[in-house]
Design a protein around this motif. Structure first.
Motif, PDB file in Angstrom:
ATOM      1  N   THR A  62       0.846  -1.194   0.000  1.00 35.48           N
ATOM      2  CA  THR A  62       0.000   0.000   0.000  1.00 35.48           C
ATOM      3  C   THR A  62       0.882   1.246   0.000  1.00 35.48           C
ATOM      4  O   THR A  62       1.937   1.278   0.625  1.00 35.48           O
ATOM      5  CB  THR A  62      -0.903   0.040   1.245  1.00 35.48           C
ATOM      6  OG1 THR A  62      -0.092  -0.020   2.426  1.00 35.48           O
ATOM      7  CG2 THR A  62      -1.876  -1.112   1.248  1.00 35.48           C
ATOM      8  N   LYS A  63       0.429   2.251  -0.721  1.00 35.12           N
ATOM      9  CA  LYS A  63       1.177   3.494  -0.779  1.00 35.12           C
ATOM     10  C   LYS A  63       0.951   4.303   0.495  1.00 35.12           C
ATOM     11  O   LYS A  63      -0.184   4.589   0.861  1.00 35.12           O
ATOM     12  CB  LYS A  63       0.744   4.311  -1.999  1.00 35.12           C
ATOM     13  CG  LYS A  63       1.100   3.664  -3.332  1.00 35.12           C
ATOM     14  CD  LYS A  63       0.654   4.535  -4.493  1.00 35.12           C
ATOM     15  CE  LYS A  63       1.011   3.892  -5.825  1.00 35.12           C
ATOM     16  NZ  LYS A  63       0.560   4.721  -6.972  1.00 35.12           N
ATOM     17  N   ILE A  74       0.559   7.391   2.737  1.00 32.40           N
ATOM     18  CA  ILE A  74       0.138   8.771   2.522  1.00 32.40           C
ATOM     19  C   ILE A  74       1.008   9.688   3.379  1.00 32.40           C
ATOM     20  O   ILE A  74       0.975   9.632   4.608  1.00 32.40           O
ATOM     21  CB  ILE A  74      -1.352   8.961   2.881  1.00 32.40           C
ATOM     22  CG1 ILE A  74      -2.226   8.067   1.984  1.00 32.40           C
ATOM     23  CG2 ILE A  74      -1.757  10.421   2.716  1.00 32.40           C
ATOM     24  CD1 ILE A  74      -3.694   8.116   2.316  1.00 32.40           C
ATOM     25  N   HIS A 124      -5.877  17.966  -0.769  1.00 31.48           N
ATOM     26  CA  HIS A 124      -4.588  17.275  -0.760  1.00 31.48           C
ATOM     27  C   HIS A 124      -4.336  16.771  -2.182  1.00 31.48           C
ATOM     28  O   HIS A 124      -4.971  15.822  -2.651  1.00 31.48           O
ATOM     29  CB  HIS A 124      -4.626  16.102   0.231  1.00 31.48           C
ATOM     30  CG  HIS A 124      -3.314  15.422   0.404  1.00 31.48           C
ATOM     31  ND1 HIS A 124      -3.093  14.122   0.029  1.00 31.48           N
ATOM     32  CD2 HIS A 124      -2.136  15.879   0.912  1.00 31.48           C
ATOM     33  CE1 HIS A 124      -1.839  13.785   0.305  1.00 31.48           C
ATOM     34  NE2 HIS A 124      -1.239  14.828   0.833  1.00 31.48           N
ATOM     35  N   THR A 155      -3.690  12.913  -3.348  1.00 32.58           N
ATOM     36  CA  THR A 155      -4.789  11.956  -3.215  1.00 32.58           C
ATOM     37  C   THR A 155      -6.125  12.480  -3.730  1.00 32.58           C
ATOM     38  O   THR A 155      -7.040  11.705  -3.993  1.00 32.58           O
ATOM     39  CB  THR A 155      -4.983  11.556  -1.740  1.00 32.58           C
ATOM     40  OG1 THR A 155      -5.304  12.734  -0.976  1.00 32.58           O
ATOM     41  CG2 THR A 155      -3.718  10.916  -1.191  1.00 32.58           C
ATOM     42  N   LEU A 195      -8.167  14.184  -1.945  1.00 23.23           N
ATOM     43  CA  LEU A 195      -9.077  14.348  -0.815  1.00 23.23           C
ATOM     44  C   LEU A 195      -9.222  15.831  -0.481  1.00 23.23           C
ATOM     45  O   LEU A 195      -8.246  16.582  -0.530  1.00 23.23           O
ATOM     46  CB  LEU A 195      -8.551  13.588   0.415  1.00 23.23           C
ATOM     47  CG  LEU A 195      -8.470  12.057   0.291  1.00 23.23           C
ATOM     48  CD1 LEU A 195      -7.782  11.468   1.511  1.00 23.23           C
ATOM     49  CD2 LEU A 195      -9.860  11.463   0.128  1.00 23.23           C
ATOM     50  N   LEU A 240      -6.949  12.201   6.042  1.00 26.52           N
ATOM     51  CA  LEU A 240      -5.833  11.415   5.513  1.00 26.52           C
ATOM     52  C   LEU A 240      -5.521  10.231   6.424  1.00 26.52           C
ATOM     53  O   LEU A 240      -5.212   9.126   5.956  1.00 26.52           O
ATOM     54  CB  LEU A 240      -4.599  12.302   5.345  1.00 26.52           C
ATOM     55  CG  LEU A 240      -4.652  13.315   4.198  1.00 26.52           C
ATOM     56  CD1 LEU A 240      -3.489  14.302   4.303  1.00 26.52           C
ATOM     57  CD2 LEU A 240      -4.622  12.616   2.854  1.00 26.52           C
ATOM     58  N   GLU A 253      -8.071   7.603   5.852  1.00 29.55           N
ATOM     59  CA  GLU A 253      -7.815   6.920   4.583  1.00 29.55           C
ATOM     60  C   GLU A 253      -6.717   5.874   4.755  1.00 29.55           C
ATOM     61  O   GLU A 253      -6.789   4.774   4.187  1.00 29.55           O
ATOM     62  CB  GLU A 253      -7.410   7.943   3.515  1.00 29.55           C
ATOM     63  CG  GLU A 253      -7.184   7.356   2.125  1.00 29.55           C
ATOM     64  CD  GLU A 253      -8.443   6.820   1.481  1.00 29.55           C
ATOM     65  OE1 GLU A 253      -8.320   6.006   0.553  1.00 29.55           O
ATOM     66  OE2 GLU A 253      -9.549   7.206   1.929  1.00 29.55           O
ATOM     67  N   SER A 254      -5.690   6.202   5.543  1.00 29.60           N
ATOM     68  CA  SER A 254      -4.604   5.246   5.808  1.00 29.60           C
ATOM     69  C   SER A 254      -5.131   4.026   6.544  1.00 29.60           C
ATOM     70  O   SER A 254      -4.756   2.890   6.249  1.00 29.60           O
ATOM     71  CB  SER A 254      -3.500   5.925   6.626  1.00 29.60           C
ATOM     72  OG  SER A 254      -2.863   6.944   5.882  1.00 29.60           O
ATOM     73  N   GLN A 293      -6.960   1.778   4.177  1.00 30.91           N
ATOM     74  CA  GLN A 293      -6.040   0.992   3.351  1.00 30.91           C
ATOM     75  C   GLN A 293      -5.519  -0.220   4.120  1.00 30.91           C
ATOM     76  O   GLN A 293      -5.407  -1.316   3.572  1.00 30.91           O
ATOM     77  CB  GLN A 293      -4.874   1.860   2.886  1.00 30.91           C
ATOM     78  CG  GLN A 293      -5.241   2.868   1.814  1.00 30.91           C
ATOM     79  CD  GLN A 293      -4.021   3.597   1.266  1.00 30.91           C
ATOM     80  OE1 GLN A 293      -2.889   3.242   1.564  1.00 30.91           O
ATOM     81  NE2 GLN A 293      -4.259   4.620   0.459  1.00 30.91           N
TER      82      GLN A 293
END
Length: 231
Positions: free
Chosen positions: A103-104, A106, A139, A142, A144, A169, A172-173, A176
């Motif tokens: 996973t990327k 953030i 952001h 992303t 967002l 953010l 979102e992490s 993921q």
């Protein structure tokens, strides 16, 4: 330098499978070192018996990481008697190795935030309609975005928008990570018993020699040819 992440899992298998997973984990780490690959155990879930493993996630780094992972991905078979159930008749045990997409991460930086002033809406009288005090914070990496129109102060709304965007953010992490664990759980249910990528046998967990497989395949082909000729 290439990076690959794999998961070794016993799935829903019994204690014997968790023992196999532990042995495979050792083999993977040993082989990685021999090939000058850096192997880091990111997650380790112990089994119910001492020295066993239900699941392990390993990060592999190095120029040959892709080929190494390809040589392990799939079903692993162990042929041997159970060490936990003395009179158990089963001798074939299976676990799985799967690749996990990285996973990327953030990364938060105010340089990546675009602020846009906008007019507030709703109650508030003439001041709300005439002054662009609301702030939209986006952001850019992303996409967002959040909006703050709580205060008549543009500066205060910018501060609130930044805080809310940071919180979004983080959420979102977390999402993921949840999706990644869901993928891991799915992997645990997808262990196939047919056509193992590697086969080990005995209490010393030795890999079956490839020559055995090749010889057996030759014998099978000879038998098929013989049967075809004598039809």
């Amino acid at each position: 330098m290439m990076e690959k992440i794999i998961q070794i899992t016993s799935g829903r298998g019994p204690a014997e499978c968790t023992w196999v997973a532990a042995q495979v984990l050792k083999k993977v780490l040993q082989e990685a070192v021999a090939l000058n690959l850096k192997a880091t155990v990111l997650q380790h879930e112990a089994g119910s018996e001492n020295g066993t493993v239900e699941s392990a996630i390993i990060l592999l780094e190095g120029n040959t990481a892709v080929d190494f992972v390809t040589s392990w991905i799939g079903t692993i078979q162990w042929i041997g008697k159970s060490a936990f159930r003395k009179f158990h008749k089963r001798k074939n045990w299976f676990i799985g190795i799967f690749e996990i997409e990285k996973t990327k991460e953030i990364v938060f930086s105010e340089k990546d935030i675009q602020y846009q002033a906008m007019r507030s809406s709703g109650a508030g009288g003439q001041h709300v309609n005439k002054v662009s005090s609301a702030i939209r914070a986006t952001h850019l990496p992303t996409g967002l975005s959040v909006v703050s129109m709580d205060s008549r102060s543009q500066h205060q709304n910018k501060k609130l928008a930044t805080e809310r965007l940071l919180q979004k953010l983080k959420e979102e992490s977390v999402l993921q990570i949840k999706n990644q664990f869901q993928a891991q759980w799915t992997n645990q249910l997808q262990i196939e018993r047919g056509n193992p990528i590697r086969t080990f046998e005995g209490s010393d967990f030795k890999k079956q020699k490839e020559e055995k497989k090749i010889k057996a395949e030759r014998q099978r082909l000879k038998k098929e040819l013989y049967n075809e000729i004598n039809r």
